[in-house]
Design a protein around this motif. Structure first.
Motif, mmCIF file in Angstrom:
data_model
loop_
_atom_site.group_PDB
_atom_site.id
_atom_site.type_symbol
_atom_site.label_atom_id
_atom_site.label_comp_id
_atom_site.label_asym_id
_atom_site.label_seq_id
_atom_site.Cartn_x
_atom_site.Cartn_y
_atom_site.Cartn_z
ATOM 1 N N CYS A 104 -6.433 0.045 -2.443
ATOM 2 C CA CYS A 104 -7.434 0.879 -1.775
ATOM 3 C C CYS A 104 -8.848 0.680 -2.305
ATOM 4 C CB CYS A 104 -7.058 2.361 -1.898
ATOM 5 S SG CYS A 104 -5.918 2.873 -0.633
ATOM 6 N N ARG A 105 -8.998 0.033 -3.420
ATOM 7 C CA ARG A 105 -10.335 -0.072 -4.026
ATOM 8 C C ARG A 105 -11.027 -1.351 -3.630
ATOM 9 N NH1 ARG A 105 -9.274 2.663 -9.933
ATOM 10 N NH2 ARG A 105 -9.028 4.726 -9.106
ATOM 11 N N CYS A 121 -1.816 4.178 0.265
ATOM 12 C CA CYS A 121 -3.220 3.814 0.434
ATOM 13 C C CYS A 121 -3.600 3.934 1.910
ATOM 14 C CB CYS A 121 -3.429 2.367 -0.039
ATOM 15 S SG CYS A 121 -5.036 1.693 0.408
ATOM 16 N N ASP A 130 -4.661 14.317 0.027
ATOM 17 C CA ASP A 130 -5.427 13.068 0.063
ATOM 18 C C ASP A 130 -6.536 13.128 -0.978
ATOM 19 O OD1 ASP A 130 -3.907 12.088 2.178
ATOM 20 O OD2 ASP A 130 -5.188 13.046 3.684
ATOM 21 N N ILE A 134 -3.056 1.913 -5.823
ATOM 22 C CA ILE A 134 -4.445 2.327 -6.052
ATOM 23 C C ILE A 134 -5.378 1.131 -5.900
ATOM 24 C CG2 ILE A 134 -6.059 3.227 -7.790
ATOM 25 C CD1 ILE A 134 -3.636 4.832 -8.922
ATOM 26 N N ARG A 166 -6.543 2.650 3.805
ATOM 27 C CA ARG A 166 -7.733 1.791 3.671
ATOM 28 C C ARG A 166 -8.884 2.228 4.565
ATOM 29 N NH1 ARG A 166 -6.011 -4.439 2.746
ATOM 30 N NH2 ARG A 166 -4.616 -3.994 1.030
ATOM 31 N N GLY A 184 0.793 -1.229 0.000
ATOM 32 C CA GLY A 184 0.000 0.000 0.000
ATOM 33 C C GLY A 184 0.819 1.270 0.000
ATOM 34 N N ALA A 230 -10.116 7.209 -3.146
ATOM 35 C CA ALA A 230 -9.494 6.077 -3.840
ATOM 36 C C ALA A 230 -10.006 5.906 -5.264
ATOM 37 C CB ALA A 230 -9.699 4.800 -3.038
ATOM 38 N N ARG A 231 -11.217 6.370 -5.543
ATOM 39 C CA ARG A 231 -11.789 6.209 -6.888
ATOM 40 C C ARG A 231 -11.644 7.480 -7.751
ATOM 41 N NH1 ARG A 231 -13.301 1.292 -7.841
ATOM 42 N NH2 ARG A 231 -14.136 0.068 -6.136
ATOM 43 N N ALA A 246 -10.421 5.080 2.879
ATOM 44 C CA ALA A 246 -10.581 4.859 1.435
ATOM 45 C C ALA A 246 -10.049 6.046 0.641
ATOM 46 C CB ALA A 246 -12.029 4.554 1.074
ATOM 47 N N THR A 247 -8.848 6.501 1.043
ATOM 48 C CA THR A 247 -8.197 7.602 0.331
ATOM 49 C C THR A 247 -6.781 7.169 -0.077
ATOM 50 O OG1 THR A 247 -7.327 8.578 2.377
ATOM 51 C CG2 THR A 247 -9.469 9.401 1.575
ATOM 52 N N VAL A 248 -6.255 7.904 -1.014
ATOM 53 C CA VAL A 248 -4.868 7.712 -1.449
ATOM 54 C C VAL A 248 -4.153 9.035 -1.224
ATOM 55 C CG1 VAL A 248 -3.360 7.260 -3.425
ATOM 56 C CG2 VAL A 248 -5.475 5.961 -3.155
#
Length: 179
Positions: A178-179, A91, A135, A175, A93, A78, A138-139, A96-98
Motif C-alpha cells: 500500500c505504500r 491493502c 480502515d 503494508i 490501493r 495485498g 497506509a502510513r 491508500a488505506t489498510v
C-alpha cells in the motif's frame, strides 16, 4: 587268644536305625501338616483423589497469554489472513488505506483495541459482512507497530474473544503493497 572276627558279635545297624526312628517319624509327620501361609499383605490404602487442577486465571498482561492458534497466509496480493480468516489485513490501493478485519458478529460500531509491544490504540470498528472492520491510512504508525511488535500483538473487540496474533512477515508485505 587270637582275635576271630567271625566270633565277635557284629553290631547290628538296626539299633542305630532305631535311634533315628523317632526323628524320621517326626519328619514324616511334619511333612503331612500343611505349611502355614503368611498372613495376607494389607491392602494398600486407595490413592487420594487429587482435586481438579485450578483453571489458569486470565493473564494480567496480554503478553503472558497463550498465542491464538493459527497461521498467517497470503490470500492474494495485498490480503493476508490469520487463523482461516479470524483476523485479516487488506491493502486498499485506490484509497491508500489498510483495512483490519476481525470475524464475529456486531450490531453496531464497536471498540477494536490493538496492543503491540510499544503502543496501544483503541479504534472504532464498523460492522461488515462476517465481522468488523477498521480502515487506517497506509502510513499509520500503528501498522508499523503491528509489523515490528516483539513476537505478537493483541486484537480485542468488545464481546469477542481476544486474539494474540504473531507478527509475521505477511503483515509487512500487505503494508508495503500500500505504500
Amino acid at each position: 587268644m587270637k582275635a576271630n572276627p567271625r566270633r565277635r558279635p557284629a553290631l547290628s545297624a538296626f539299633p542305630q536305625k532305631l535311634a533315628f526312628a523317632p526323628l524320621a517319624a517326626l519328619a514324616m509327620v511334619a511333612g503331612c501338616v500343611a505349611p502355614s501361609s503368611p498372613p495376607p499383605a494389607p491392602r494398600p490404602a486407595p490413592a487420594p483423589v487429587a482435586p481438579p487442577a485450578p483453571t489458569a486465571p486470565p493473564a494480567a498482561d496480554w503478553r503472558d497469554a497463550p498465542q491464538t492458534p493459527g497461521d498467517w497466509s497470503i490470500a492474494s496480493p495485498g490480503i493476508a489472513s490469520f487463523a482461516n480468516g479470524t483476523f485479516g489485513i487488506r491493502c486498499n490501493r485506490g484509497s491508500a488505506t489498510v483495512s483490519l478485519f476481525r470475524s464475529g458478529a456486531a450490531n453496531g460500531p464497536v471498540a477494536l483495541s490493538i496492543s503491540t509491544s510499544d503502543t496501544s490504540r483503541v479504534l472504532t470498528a464498523s460492522p461488515v459482512n462476517g465481522g468488523v472492520q477498521v480502515d487506517l491510512p497506509a502510513r499509520d504508525r500503528l501498522l508499523d507497530a503491528m509489523a515490528f511488535s516483539r513476537g505478537r500483538f493483541a486484537a480485542e473487540v468488545q464481546g469477542m474473544a481476544p486474539l494474540y496474533i504473531p507478527s509475521w512477515t505477511e503483515i509487512s508485505r500487505v503494508i508495503e503493497d500500500c505504500r
